[in-house]
Design an enzyme around this catalytic site. Structure first.
Site, mmCIF file in Angstrom:
data_model
loop_
_atom_site.group_PDB
_atom_site.id
_atom_site.type_symbol
_atom_site.label_atom_id
_atom_site.label_comp_id
_atom_site.label_asym_id
_atom_site.label_seq_id
_atom_site.Cartn_x
_atom_site.Cartn_y
_atom_site.Cartn_z
ATOM 1 N N ASP A 22 -7.447 1.552 2.937
ATOM 2 C CA ASP A 22 -7.082 2.547 3.953
ATOM 3 C C ASP A 22 -7.862 3.853 3.846
ATOM 4 O OD1 ASP A 22 -5.595 3.454 6.162
ATOM 5 O OD2 ASP A 22 -4.147 4.445 4.880
ATOM 6 N N HIS A 53 0.854 -1.177 0.000
ATOM 7 C CA HIS A 53 0.000 0.000 0.000
ATOM 8 C C HIS A 53 0.898 1.238 0.000
ATOM 9 C CE1 HIS A 53 -3.225 2.762 0.957
ATOM 10 N NE2 HIS A 53 -2.519 3.195 1.996
ATOM 11 N N ASP A 85 1.047 5.110 -0.226
ATOM 12 C CA ASP A 85 0.274 6.343 -0.184
ATOM 13 C C ASP A 85 0.741 7.274 -1.295
ATOM 14 O OD1 ASP A 85 -1.517 5.992 2.023
ATOM 15 O OD2 ASP A 85 0.223 6.061 3.339
#
Length: 1017
Positions: free
Chosen positions: A378, A266, A268
């Protein structure tokens, strides 16, 4: 027995840490090190490779904050290493925070092709699987000296020192020191032994001391440690591994939970680093993963966010080619179907739809792959509009784990049908491992099994594994754990496989999942509806300007033959969508990210104003005319101007508002609304003339600015805690109060106030013919750890509040009967929030505010006051110590006597003001709709540049509606299409031609979205 167990466990720890792990890299040989500090921003790879390098060695200091340093490593493999596996060991002085939150590096060959990344958890570089001796080594490392913002507290308090969260304010002192640069023999047997011990040791600690399996493992580990000669670890590792074989060969029980392990990172799109650094994080992670796939063909890696893929194609073509290679083998799997992993509470209707349009199109165009998984692990809560958008995008499944962050109530499902506001259902999975950064440890897997909500009904879950947030991805150790856990007694069964395989198997395993209907409200991160107001204002303005630009450009193309700016609009959309990432638009990134986003929004506004102006001038006719043409892009008619893209010559004005003064204050009256403003500049009376009903409760006042202390228990930018209401300051001090009437008949009252170190100026106004009281607010915000609200106490007994969301609305209880209700003490809304009784309602509409709270109190007279408060500004310190400081402009309005249709209409009007352009030609709308509750969401030309006209509408009031839809343009065939403008085989909406040219009858269920594509000849 207890002492024996503890003794062995301590022995395991020490031997692993002090003898086995250090022995994984055995004999060493030196590497020559050189370095070059790039000036300013990162340079292209070719420039870095050709730079002038200076000599260096272990101990070299390097890396001012956010700088780039290139290292050149050269050497020769010793002749005595023939037949041995060799790696380079490169420790640039990484912090211990973990991958993605420290210095990082990408290792390249002299031709610029990637090898793999370096980070705190992966300091090795493959050299050869079998040396011959004498081979030269020649490697380059592009190293980023990103700060350890976790270790540094993410910044500094306001007004002190330097701010490392922005390159413009960070110091330029070197932060890192090279620790180790050398060649080493890779002792694979020792590495495997370490993994064997780790897997069994971790499993053992998750088993009860009452279970025989735990003691069997303990004895096996004791035997393995006894077999190791600490003076000859390499020579005895094999014997130790053989001692563990029986324990590792014991199969899992038939009923063991099954884990689909999916490699993941993941990343960002921006957070504690800027967008430009994310490009490099993606390159480093992709290089890591593709190198690992060469050694482990079983590895499957899922990567979302089409923007991140597009960055590789544009900026890192060598990495892109490796990604494409592994997509071809089925190992590197595109997922997500969205441009970025966006927030879902804050983007508007069309923007959220376009996340799917641009994301899915990228993967279809580049790979011919129809992504079926919507991958949002998220984001900060999930709008009930998503299931319908998932289905209309051609996707089938939805994944998140963020609901595990609920602060009070445990989300009750892990595999379930999620039912959206229109009734669409999508199979959804929340991995019970409760992380998207699993390392496949015994602890993670045991938690997944214990936590799984569907035990007894199903036995399968997904575990995303790999370092994430800052990137890194899976490691060879994680892949090694997966192989050992494939069929191991006492553990869940682990199989690495693509997400699509998991979802298919999950539905087979659990054919009748439970249903969760409506939004998934996250009981956390509620402050993200407000933090960094400039992000919210820039996004809202961009979305509405894009609506206008597409509408007027399409109208100009059809009416005048003007060119349609498809490439410009495509590029602008992608910039807006990128800024909707779940740490940019919510305001939870560092200062650098938000500074750049503010600049981007300003550029976007200028570009879109140009597109709008060009189209409207083409439509309006003679620019030298003394007449003006009034353009209306809102989906509802106003002052004679047709809805949804119509324009007329100047309309006749309404009578001006009467402004008067008396003992109770200043009075504004336009015949529809009568407003009284007292000497404090507060609304003490707002009377709806149609009913004579008073909106403001007796003895109270509306548009009251209130200031709260705001220090959450953690995660400053993200959180607002319930206890913030314990302290409140009503801002009633008036510096000045003036009033007047403008030439257009609008009456106004201006109130200036100071509070703390800040200043607010509000202009309350009432326009001729308007049914709302506008409040234009300018705040020079200079507070720290404060929360500014605007309160509207209203004389209605509202059991629910109704908040606009994408393609409809959501109702939430105003009561606090349950923890689920109490936890919604801060809620998001888009253009309106409505409260009311069955026969009377009041709305508060806005142009840039998302956070709200709604509460009820019963007065002494027996009446009920429902208070709606808008969350205007916050002042958290982390991760941006200067959050929101500066001047902000916000507009909101009170609409008495408002139905949901009125709320929808006024919400559009406050965001889409009419425009006037010199000209002599009225413009008929391209599309007209009879029923105002069916909203025209977009009028544009098709994404494939065919010139086809695309029209999207939705039902906004939550009722079944039928309408006539007229298209004032010549066209041939037509079709109901999905979001990607492809014909739907079985469209849910009822659409038929009436027999009149260009007219259709459209029937929609509550909140249904319909997209029509009309082929132009």
């Amino acid at each position: 027995m207890h002492d024996d167990r503890v003794h062995t466990e301590r022995r395991i720890r020490r031997i692993l840490d002090e003898r086995l792990r250090p022995a994984v890299h055995g004999a060493t040989a030196p590497l020559t090190l050189e370095f070059w500090q790039a000036p300013g921003e990162p340079v292209p790879v070719d420039e870095g490779l050709a730079a002038g390098y200076r000599p260096a060695a272990a101990g070299q200091v390097w890396g001012p904050v956010w700088a780039t340093t290139w290292f050149h490593l050269t050497g020769t493999l010793p002749s005595g290493w023939a037949g041995r596996e060799v790696e380079a060991v490169v420790d640039l002085g990484f912090s211990t925070t973990g991958p993605g939150f420290s210095a990082e590096g990408l290792v390249m060959r002299p031709d610029g092709s990637p090898v793999k990344a370096l980070n705190p958890d992966s300091i090795w570089v493959p050299i050869t699987a079998a040396a011959t001796g004498g081979e030269p080594v020649d490697l380059y490392v592009e190293a980023a000296s990103n700060p350890d913002l976790f270790g540094e507290g993410w910044g500094v308090p306001q007004g002190t020192g330097t701010l490392v969260g922005d390159i413009e304010t960070a110091d330029r002192e070197p932060r890192y020191r090279v620790r180790r640069v050398e060649l080493a023999v890779f002792e694979r047997e020792i590495w495997n032994l370490v993994l064997d011990i780790e897997v069994l040791d971790q499993l053992m600690h998750e088993l009860s001391t009452d279970e025989p399996r735990r003691w069997n493992i303990l004895r096996a580990l004791e035997a393995a440690l006894d077999a190791i000669d600490l003076r000859d670890v390499a020579g005895t590792a094999g014997a130790a591994r053989r001692a563990l074989e029986p324990a590792l060969a014991a199969p899992a029980v038939a009923s063991a939970h099954r884990v689909s392990a999916v490699g993941h990172a993941h990343i960002d799109t921006a957070w504690l680093w800027p967008l430009r650094e994310t490009v490099r994080k993606v390159a480093r992670t992709a290089a890591n993963v593709t190198q690992l796939m060469d050694d482990h063909p079983e590895l499957v890696f899922a990567m979302s966010s089409a923007q991140q893929w597009a960055w590789m194609k544009e900026h890192r073509p060598a990495v892109w080619e490796r990604m494409k290679e592994k997509v071809g083998t089925g190992q590197f799997v595109p997922v997500g179907g969205m441009w970025v992993e966006s927030d879902t509470n804050l983007p508007g209707s069309e923007a959220l739809a376009r996340q799917f349009v641009h994301g899915k199109r990228f993967f279809l165009d580049e790979f011919g792959i129809e992504t079926e998984e919507v991958w949002l692990p998220d984001s900060f809560g999930y709008t009930a509009a998503l299931p319908q958008l998932v289905a209309l995008s051609g996707s089938r499944w939805f994944l998140t784990q963020k609901m595990s962050w609920n602060q009070t109530d445990r989300f009750p499902h892990h595999t379930f049908w999620w039912e959206g506001l229109d009734g669409t259902r999508v199979l959804t999975h929340l991995p019970p491992v409760d992380t998207y950064n699993s390392d496949l440890s015994g602890k993670d897997l045991a938690h997944a099994v214990r936590n799984y909500a569907e035990k007894g009904m199903a036995s399968r879950s997904l575990v995303p594994f790999g370092h994430g947030d800052g990137g890194g991805g899976p490691t060879r150790e994680m892949v090694g754990r997966a192989s050992r856990l494939a069929n191991l007694e006492g553990s869940a069964r682990v199989e690495i496989e693509p997400p699509a395989d998991f979802f298919r198997k999950a539905l087979e395993d659990h054919p009748a999942p439970s249903v969760w209907a409506g939004e998934m409200y996250l009981q956390a991160h509620r402050a993200c509806y407000t933090t960094q107001h400039a992000m919210k204002a820039g996004n809202r303005r961009s979305e509405h300007l894009l609506r206008e630009a597409e509408l007027w450009a399409a109208t100009a193309t059809v009416r005048t033959g003007a060119g349609y700016p498809s490439e410009r609009l495509d590029a602008i959309w992608k910039r807006v969508l990128t800024n909707q990432f779940h740490d940019i638009l919510p305001g939870s990134a560092i200062a650098w990210v938000h500074r750049q986003a503010r600049d981007t929004y300003a550029q976007i506004a200028a570009e879109l104003e140009q597109i709008i102006g060009e189209a409207q001038r083409a439509l309006a006719g003679n620019p030298a005319s003394t007449d003006v043409v009034t353009f209306n892009a809102a989906p509802h008619a106003r002052s004679g101007v047709p809805a949804g893209g119509g324009a007329i010559l100047a309309a006749s004005p309404d009578a001006p508002v009467v402004l008067s003064h008396n003992d109770i204050g200043t009075v504004l009256d336009n015949g529809l609304v009568r407003v009284v403003v007292d000497g404090r500049g507060l609304l003490t009376s707002v009377i709806d003339a149609a009913t004579g009903r008073e909106a403001v409760p007796p003895g109270e006042a509306a548009n009251l600015l209130q200031l709260h202390q705001d220090l959450p228990y953690e995660w400053d930018a993200w959180e607002v805690d319930r206890h913030y209401t314990a302290q409140v300051t009503d801002i009633t001090q008036v510096d000045s109060l003036t009033s007047g009437t403008r030439e257009n008949g609008v009456a106004w009252i201006e109130i200036a106030r100071t509070f703390g170190a800040s200043r607010a100026t509000q202009v309350l106004s009432l326009a001729p013919g308007a049914r709302r009281v506008d409040v234009d607010t300018e705040v020079d915000w200079q507070e720290c750890e404060k929360f500014l609200k605007a309160a509207f106490p209203l004389d209605v007994r509202a059991e629910v509040s109704t908040a606009e969301m994408q393609f409809g609305y959501v109702r939430r209880a105003t009561t606090t009967n349950t923890t689920w209700e109490r936890e919604q003490f801060e809620i998001p809304a888009h253009r309106y929030l409505h409260v009311g009784e069955p026969d009377y309602g009041i709305a508060v509409v806005n142009d840039s505010t998302y956070g709200h709270d709604v509460s009820r109190t019963v007065r002494g007279d027996g009446g009920t006051t429902t208070t709606v408060r808008l969350s205007l500004l916050r002042a958290p310190r982390f991760p941006d110590p200067h959050t929101d400081l500066g001047v902000h402009r916000l507009t909101y309005a009170l609409v008495p006597g408002a139905t949901l249709l009125d709320s929808t209409r006024e919400g559009h009007w406050i965001n889409l003001p009419a425009r006037t352009v010199p000209g002599d030609r009225a413009v008929a709308p391209l599309v007209e709709i009879d029923e105002p509750g069916i909203v025209l969401s977009a009028v544009k030309l098709a994404e494939d540049d065919s010139g086809d006209l695309v029209v999207r509408v939705y039902e906004s009031l939550g009722v079944r509606q039928r309408t006539a839809l007229r298209v004032d343009a010549s066209f041939g065939s037509w079709a109901v299409v999905d979001l990607l403008e492809r014909p739907l085989d079985h469209p849910a909406a009822s659409v038929r031609e009436t027999g009149r040219t260009g007219e259709f009858t459209v029937s929609l269920r509550p909140f249904q979205i319909l997209t029509l594509r009309l082929r132009r000849p």
